[in-house]
Write a protein that holds these residues in place. Structure first.
Motif, PDB file in Angstrom:
ATOM      1  N   GLN A 140       2.617 -13.004  13.143  1.00 45.52           N
ATOM      2  CA  GLN A 140       3.590 -12.576  14.157  1.00 45.52           C
ATOM      3  C   GLN A 140       3.880 -13.701  15.145  1.00 45.52           C
ATOM      4  OE1 GLN A 140       0.936  -9.069  14.781  1.00 45.52           O
ATOM      5  NE2 GLN A 140       2.805  -8.172  15.610  1.00 45.52           N
ATOM      6  N   ILE A 141       2.898 -14.595  15.353  1.00 42.37           N
ATOM      7  CA  ILE A 141       3.079 -15.674  16.318  1.00 42.37           C
ATOM      8  C   ILE A 141       2.979 -16.999  15.586  1.00 42.37           C
ATOM      9  CG2 ILE A 141       2.428 -16.547  18.577  1.00 42.37           C
ATOM     10  CD1 ILE A 141       0.832 -14.136  19.122  1.00 42.37           C
ATOM     11  N   SER A 142       4.050 -17.354  14.916  1.00 39.10           N
ATOM     12  CA  SER A 142       4.010 -18.640  14.241  1.00 39.10           C
ATOM     13  C   SER A 142       5.410 -19.213  14.165  1.00 39.10           C
ATOM     14  CB  SER A 142       3.423 -18.499  12.833  1.00 39.10           C
ATOM     15  OG  SER A 142       4.250 -17.674  12.056  1.00 39.10           O
ATOM     16  N   THR A 143       5.447 -20.529  14.126  1.00 40.54           N
ATOM     17  CA  THR A 143       6.695 -21.234  13.930  1.00 40.54           C
ATOM     18  C   THR A 143       6.538 -21.996  12.621  1.00 40.54           C
ATOM     19  OG1 THR A 143       5.893 -23.238  14.972  1.00 40.54           O
ATOM     20  CG2 THR A 143       6.885 -21.576  16.416  1.00 40.54           C
ATOM     21  N   GLU A 144       7.489 -22.846  12.330  1.00 40.42           N
ATOM     22  CA  GLU A 144       7.354 -23.655  11.116  1.00 40.42           C
ATOM     23  C   GLU A 144       6.067 -24.480  11.173  1.00 40.42           C
ATOM     24  OE1 GLU A 144      10.525 -26.443  10.595  1.00 40.42           O
ATOM     25  OE2 GLU A 144       9.642 -27.238   8.745  1.00 40.42           O
ATOM     26  N   SER A 160       3.189 -24.332  13.872  1.00 40.59           N
ATOM     27  CA  SER A 160       1.873 -23.959  14.374  1.00 40.59           C
ATOM     28  C   SER A 160       1.769 -22.465  14.604  1.00 40.59           C
ATOM     29  CB  SER A 160       1.534 -24.742  15.639  1.00 40.59           C
ATOM     30  OG  SER A 160       2.171 -24.206  16.748  1.00 40.59           O
ATOM     31  N   ALA A 161       0.548 -22.003  14.755  1.00 43.89           N
ATOM     32  CA  ALA A 161       0.310 -20.568  14.800  1.00 43.89           C
ATOM     33  C   ALA A 161      -0.829 -20.255  15.753  1.00 43.89           C
ATOM     34  CB  ALA A 161      -0.039 -20.072  13.401  1.00 43.89           C
ATOM     35  N   LEU A 162      -0.866 -19.003  16.206  1.00 46.15           N
ATOM     36  CA  LEU A 162      -1.994 -18.563  17.019  1.00 46.15           C
ATOM     37  C   LEU A 162      -2.167 -17.063  16.865  1.00 46.15           C
ATOM     38  CD1 LEU A 162      -1.028 -17.007  19.910  1.00 46.15           C
ATOM     39  CD2 LEU A 162      -0.158 -19.277  20.349  1.00 46.15           C
ATOM     40  N   GLU A 207      -6.374 -17.538  20.302  1.00 45.78           N
ATOM     41  CA  GLU A 207      -7.108 -18.568  19.558  1.00 45.78           C
ATOM     42  C   GLU A 207      -6.132 -19.260  18.621  1.00 45.78           C
ATOM     43  OE1 GLU A 207     -10.381 -16.965  17.220  1.00 45.78           O
ATOM     44  OE2 GLU A 207      -9.143 -16.907  15.448  1.00 45.78           O
ATOM     45  N   PRO A 208      -6.381 -20.537  18.319  1.00 42.32           N
ATOM     46  CA  PRO A 208      -5.457 -21.257  17.430  1.00 42.32           C
ATOM     47  C   PRO A 208      -5.580 -20.724  16.004  1.00 42.32           C
ATOM     48  CG  PRO A 208      -7.372 -22.628  17.938  1.00 42.32           C
ATOM     49  CD  PRO A 208      -7.498 -21.380  18.770  1.00 42.32           C
ATOM     50  N   ALA A 209      -4.515 -20.853  15.255  1.00 45.14           N
ATOM     51  CA  ALA A 209      -4.573 -20.526  13.818  1.00 45.14           C
ATOM     52  C   ALA A 209      -4.029 -21.743  13.079  1.00 45.14           C
ATOM     53  CB  ALA A 209      -3.745 -19.287  13.527  1.00 45.14           C
ATOM     54  N   HIS A 210      -4.371 -21.815  11.784  1.00 46.98           N
ATOM     55  CA  HIS A 210      -3.936 -22.975  11.020  1.00 46.98           C
ATOM     56  C   HIS A 210      -2.448 -22.909  10.729  1.00 46.98           C
ATOM     57  CE1 HIS A 210      -7.882 -24.588  10.606  1.00 46.98           C
ATOM     58  NE2 HIS A 210      -8.357 -23.450  10.148  1.00 46.98           N
ATOM     59  N   GLY A 211      -1.759 -23.998  10.947  1.00 44.64           N
ATOM     60  CA  GLY A 211      -0.354 -24.117  10.594  1.00 44.64           C
ATOM     61  C   GLY A 211      -0.159 -25.493   9.989  1.00 44.64           C
ATOM     62  N   LYS A 212       1.110 -25.862   9.807  1.00 46.55           N
ATOM     63  CA  LYS A 212       1.407 -27.181   9.234  1.00 46.55           C
ATOM     64  C   LYS A 212       0.930 -28.295  10.155  1.00 46.55           C
ATOM     65  CE  LYS A 212       5.751 -26.855   6.801  1.00 46.55           C
ATOM     66  NZ  LYS A 212       7.149 -27.234   6.916  1.00 46.55           N
ATOM     67  N   LYS A 213       1.011 -28.046  11.466  1.00 45.51           N
ATOM     68  CA  LYS A 213       0.632 -29.063  12.451  1.00 45.51           C
ATOM     69  C   LYS A 213      -0.316 -28.454  13.451  1.00 45.51           C
ATOM     70  CE  LYS A 213       4.519 -32.067  11.682  1.00 45.51           C
ATOM     71  NZ  LYS A 213       5.451 -33.013  12.269  1.00 45.51           N
ATOM     72  N   LEU A 269       9.703 -19.505  22.436  1.00 42.94           N
ATOM     73  CA  LEU A 269       8.812 -20.150  23.395  1.00 42.94           C
ATOM     74  C   LEU A 269       7.990 -21.246  22.723  1.00 42.94           C
ATOM     75  CD1 LEU A 269       7.183 -20.357  26.039  1.00 42.94           C
ATOM     76  CD2 LEU A 269       5.767 -18.494  25.163  1.00 42.94           C
ATOM     77  N   PHE A 270       7.414 -20.905  21.572  1.00 46.20           N
ATOM     78  CA  PHE A 270       6.526 -21.878  20.938  1.00 46.20           C
ATOM     79  C   PHE A 270       7.300 -23.080  20.426  1.00 46.20           C
ATOM     80  CE2 PHE A 270       3.648 -18.074  20.163  1.00 46.20           C
ATOM     81  CZ  PHE A 270       3.194 -18.174  21.467  1.00 46.20           C
ATOM     82  N   GLU A 271       8.535 -22.829  19.995  1.00 52.86           N
ATOM     83  CA  GLU A 271       9.334 -23.982  19.559  1.00 52.86           C
ATOM     84  C   GLU A 271       9.636 -24.883  20.756  1.00 52.86           C
ATOM     85  OE1 GLU A 271      11.238 -21.975  15.553  1.00 52.86           O
ATOM     86  OE2 GLU A 271      12.452 -22.016  17.390  1.00 52.86           O
TER      87      GLU A 271
END
Ligand SMILES: [Fe+2]
Length: 380
Positions: free
Chosen positions: A220-224, A226-228, A245-251, A366-368
């Motif tokens: 639900q909280i991710s962009t291309e 990063s994620a959390l 907490e951070p989650a794994h994303g591309k960056k 926001l995250f972008e």
């Protein structure tokens, strides 16, 4: 060999009321900073706070300087060290300027502390009494994530302004600027390490007696890039604490960037409530506050998506204010750039019109916006 004395009944957590049952609401937020005089001036000039109290060498406190700042019911304390030794200097060296204490007003500080410790909290300072001619405060402190702490403040027996040892003699003059109109602390967000979210949610639920309000997964909280993940806990009334907490994303997740620069878990942002966000953000921008930039495409989309809402769309777009709707109403929000050199602490300004959420519909935009800043810093 003498028998153990078993006559004293063992206190078990289940016998004690939940610590949160003693909570009355926020008392103050204390930031530990490198230069309290300038931090106070910044919060007054840029955010419209009024300096209402001071403690330092002139009032008999030799190791620190503290300024109390107020706006509506929001109360901040900014404290700086007078030398290189001690907890404040160490905190600033590790974390930069940051939030150290999320203090709540309670009905009974000793009982709240005892209940917290019986349920597994780590005590940092046992209940103690501080007095002056205006009466008595009882305070006690437990640890939470990182170097952050919760002080329980019992002030029913105190008639002074903030705390014994503070004085309102010779305060700095109020800077000139349009009124901002912030009136209460809406929520206070913590960032914790990867894998630690469940433990901290459990700490607030089992140890302090909070409830979970809402959970957001990384899908639900991710962009291309990063994620959390995020869970919001609250005391059932006024003390609302989202935890990320951070989650794994591309960056690299923006939460990981925070953790890397803050050096531990800690407070990421403080959301301050207003009843008129257009006036508040106009005043804040006039006072020099910098906000995250929102692309025009956001407004192309949201004006269509929320076309049924009668809103001053041109003002919102001009000022960069975000809009979100949930089943209870809508909210307007905007995020400042970080207020510190390190990419760590920032403010949110929020106006709620019924909505009880946190702007989930805006998370991606926001995250972008944060990622564009992160990229400029070379940290994405
Ligand atoms: Fe927020």
């Amino acid at each position: 060999m003498t028998a153990l004395d078993l006559s004293r009944p063992e206190v078990v957590a289940a016998d004690l009321p939940a610590p949160a049952s003693f909570f009355l609401g926020w008392d103050h937020i204390e930031l530990w900073v490198g230069n309290a005089r300038q931090a106070a001036q910044f919060l007054a000039a840029a955010f419209g706070f009024r300096v209402t109290d001071y403690a330092g060498p002139e009032t008999g406190v030799t190791d620190r300087a503290s300024y109390v700042l107020e706006q509506g019911s929001i109360r901040f304390v900014v404290t700086g060290a007078m030398g290189p030794h001690g907890d404040i200097a160490r905190h600033v060296k590790s974390h930069g300027d940051g939030v150290h204490d999320l203090a709540v007003t309670v009905t009974d500080a000793a009982a709240c502390y005892d209940a917290a410790l019986a349920r597994g909290a780590i005590g940092l300072r046992s209940p103690h009494v501080v007095s002056d001619g205006s009466g008595t405060i009882v305070a006690a402190t437990v640890a939470t994530y990182g170097d952050t702490q919760h002080t329980f403040v019992e002030r029913a027996g105190y008639g002074g302004r903030f705390w014994p040892g503070y004085s309102d003699d010779d305060l700095p003059p109020e800077p000139v600027g349009p009124p901002v109109g912030l009136h209460r602390l809406d929520h206070c967000v913590g960032n914790v390490e990867l894998g630690a979210l469940d433990n901290w949610v459990d700490f607030y639920r089992s140890t302090l007696g909070f409830e979970s309000l809402v959970h957001f997964d990384d899908d639900q909280i991710s962009t291309e890039y990063s994620a959390l993940m995020s869970t919001v806990v609250w005391d059932g009334s006024k003390v609302v604490l989202p935890i990320n907490e951070p989650a794994h994303g591309k960056k690299r997740s923006q939460i990981q960037e925070y953790l890397d620069f803050y050096g531990s878990a800690g407070v990421q942002h403080l959301a301050l409530r207003t009843d008129d966000i257009v006036a508040a953000v106009s005043a804040l921008r006039a006072r020099g506050v910098r906000f995250l930039r929102v692309p025009d495409a956001y407004y192309d989309d949201i004006r269509l998506r929320l076309a049924s809402l009668e809103l001053p769309w041109d003002d919102l777009q001009r000022l960069g204010i975000l809009v979100d709707r949930d089943q209870d109403g809508y909210l307007l929000q905007i995020f400042s750039e970080t207020i510190t050199d390190r990419p760590t602490v920032f403010f949110e300004i929020i106006q709620r019109e019924g909505a009880k959420g946190f702007g989930a519909g805006n998370f991606k935009a926001l995250f972008e916006a944060i990622e564009r800043q992160q990229d400029r810093r070379g940290n994405l």
